[in-house]
Design a protein around this motif. Structure first.
Motif, PDB file in Angstrom:
ATOM      1  N   UNK A   5      -7.009  23.219  13.223  1.00 52.43           N
ATOM      2  CA  UNK A   5      -8.285  22.619  12.810  1.00 52.43           C
ATOM      3  C   UNK A   5      -8.676  21.463  13.740  1.00 52.43           C
ATOM      4  N   UNK A   6      -7.614  20.632  14.074  1.00 50.93           N
ATOM      5  CA  UNK A   6      -7.879  19.518  14.994  1.00 50.93           C
ATOM      6  C   UNK A   6      -8.451  20.003  16.313  1.00 50.93           C
ATOM      7  N   UNK A   7      -7.809  21.088  16.827  1.00 51.37           N
ATOM      8  CA  UNK A   7      -8.217  21.589  18.122  1.00 51.37           C
ATOM      9  C   UNK A   7      -9.687  22.032  18.082  1.00 51.37           C
ATOM     10  N   UNK A   8     -10.023  22.776  16.990  1.00 49.93           N
ATOM     11  CA  UNK A   8     -11.394  23.269  16.917  1.00 49.93           C
ATOM     12  C   UNK A   8     -12.363  22.101  16.777  1.00 49.93           C
ATOM     13  N   UNK A   9     -11.901  21.050  16.085  1.00 52.46           N
ATOM     14  CA  UNK A   9     -12.735  19.849  15.982  1.00 52.46           C
ATOM     15  C   UNK A   9     -13.026  19.283  17.359  1.00 52.46           C
ATOM     16  N   UNK A  10     -11.938  19.185  18.154  1.00 50.97           N
ATOM     17  CA  UNK A  10     -12.108  18.629  19.501  1.00 50.97           C
ATOM     18  C   UNK A  10     -13.016  19.508  20.349  1.00 50.97           C
TER      19      UNK A  10
END
Lengths: 111, 247
Positions: A5-10
């Motif tokens: 999820x973090x990655x997609x946020x970034x």
């Protein structure tokens, strides 16, 4: 799951920034192409000229509105009513002039 | 010591009438010729040597050219540059007549509303004619802001039309009123000095209005240049409307 999820946020943020930059450069291009209106803000001279402009545009619109109403009253014999109507429209036009002068002239601002 | 005596029109030479209309040569006409002459001397005379390293006059003319060109480009866009000669002429003429008018004992051309309104009427006529020539009736989109629901348009279109009609008025009155008011203020404060000097012991106070005149003279110099600039910029803004209506 958490890391994904973090990655997609970034990723999303990066895309957003890219789009923002593109939009900014498009806006600048458009401005160079069609011109961006009066240069507002800045030094004393610019502030002075902006003040003169706003004042005279505001007053002129009211005067022109009153003049149209007065003349139309004379033509149609409806003594005070058209003067009242056009004076109101003139005041609205005066505020509209000031608004148009002060509002930012970008694609998302309408107008 | 009449502060508005300086705006009086005076015939130079014999009165001359055509069909009962007074077309005598006046001081106003004389100063128009002077302003045009000053502009010609500055732009043609100073650049005639075409030096690669410009002298003082040429540098001034180049700065003026660059300044107006940048103004036109940034306010009316690339297409607006076809009106550059017109805007440049207007700007230099008003600037020169204002600067000449600041010299004591001269006549200030822009203090006559007839002159400034003639300029403004010419600009607006040009805008309307060019808009109609360029876009036909599409030019009337100027009065219809896009993205507005129909009921609001009923109110908004008259407002837009009044706002458009107010442009020549505001354009001419701004220039005229600023120059007129400035020159009257200078004359009134100059009159104070004379009155104080003639009032016995009060003469000791006379340096105060002199200082005020000096300070206001500096402000007037700024205002006179600024009004020429504002006139040119607003001309560009209105021409921009003729080139791109509906923006």
């Amino acid at each position: 799951m958490r890391a994904g999820k973090n990655e997609s946020d970034q990723e999303l943020r990066a895309r957003l920034e890219k789009l923002q930059a593109e939009l900014g450069s498009k806006e600048e291009e458009r401005r160079a192409e069609i011109g961006g209106g009066l240069p507002v803000g800045g030094s004393f001279g610019k502030a002075l000229s902006a003040g003169f402009t706003v004042l005279s545009e505001f007053v002129a619109a009211i005067l022109v509105g009153a003049l149209i109403g007065w003349q139309a009253d004379g033509w149609f014999g409806t003594k005070p009513w058209l003067l009242v109507l056009f004076l109101g429209l003139g005041v609205a036009a005066g505020f509209y002039n000031v608004f148009r002068f002060a509002a930012p002239k970008d694609a998302r601002g309408g107008g | 010591m009449n502060p508005i005596e300086q705006f009086e029109l005076q015939r130079i030479g014999a009165p001359y009438f055509i069909n009962g209309v007074d077309v005598s040569f006046t001081n106003s006409a004389l100063y128009m010729l002077l302003a045009a002459f000053a502009a010609i001397v500055l732009t043609i005379g100073a650049t005639s040597r075409r030096a690669l390293v410009p002298g003082r006059g040429q540098a001034l003319a180049e700065v003026l050219y660059e300044f107006v060109a940048n103004t036109v480009r940034s306010t009316a866009g690339k297409e607006g540059m076809r009106f550059f000669p017109f805007v440049f002429t207007l700007f230099t003429f008003i600037l020169m007549s204002n600067l000449i008018g600041l010299v004591p004992y001269t006549f200030s051309l822009s203090s006559q509303i007839v002159v400034t309104f003639a300029f403004a009427a010419f600009v607006i006529t040009l805008v309307i004619l060019y808009g109609l020539y360029r876009h036909g009736f599409g030019f009337l989109k100027l009065f219809v802001p896009h993205g507005v629901p129909a009921p609001v348009l009923v109110v908004l279109i008259p407002i837009e039309i009044i706002s458009f009609l107010s442009r020549p008025v505001s354009l001419s009155v701004r220039l005229f009123a600023n120059i007129l008011a400035g020159h009257i203020t200078l004359a009134v404060f100059g009159g104070f000095v004379v009155m104080l000097l003639g009032a016995g012991a009060w003469a000791a106070l006379s340096p105060i209005p002199i200082l005020a005149v000096v300070a206001m003279y500096a402000l007037e110099l700024l205002v006179n240049c600024l009004q020429a600039f504002v006139f040119a910029v607003l001309t560009c803004v209105y021409l921009n409307d003729a080139i791109h209506p509906g923006h």
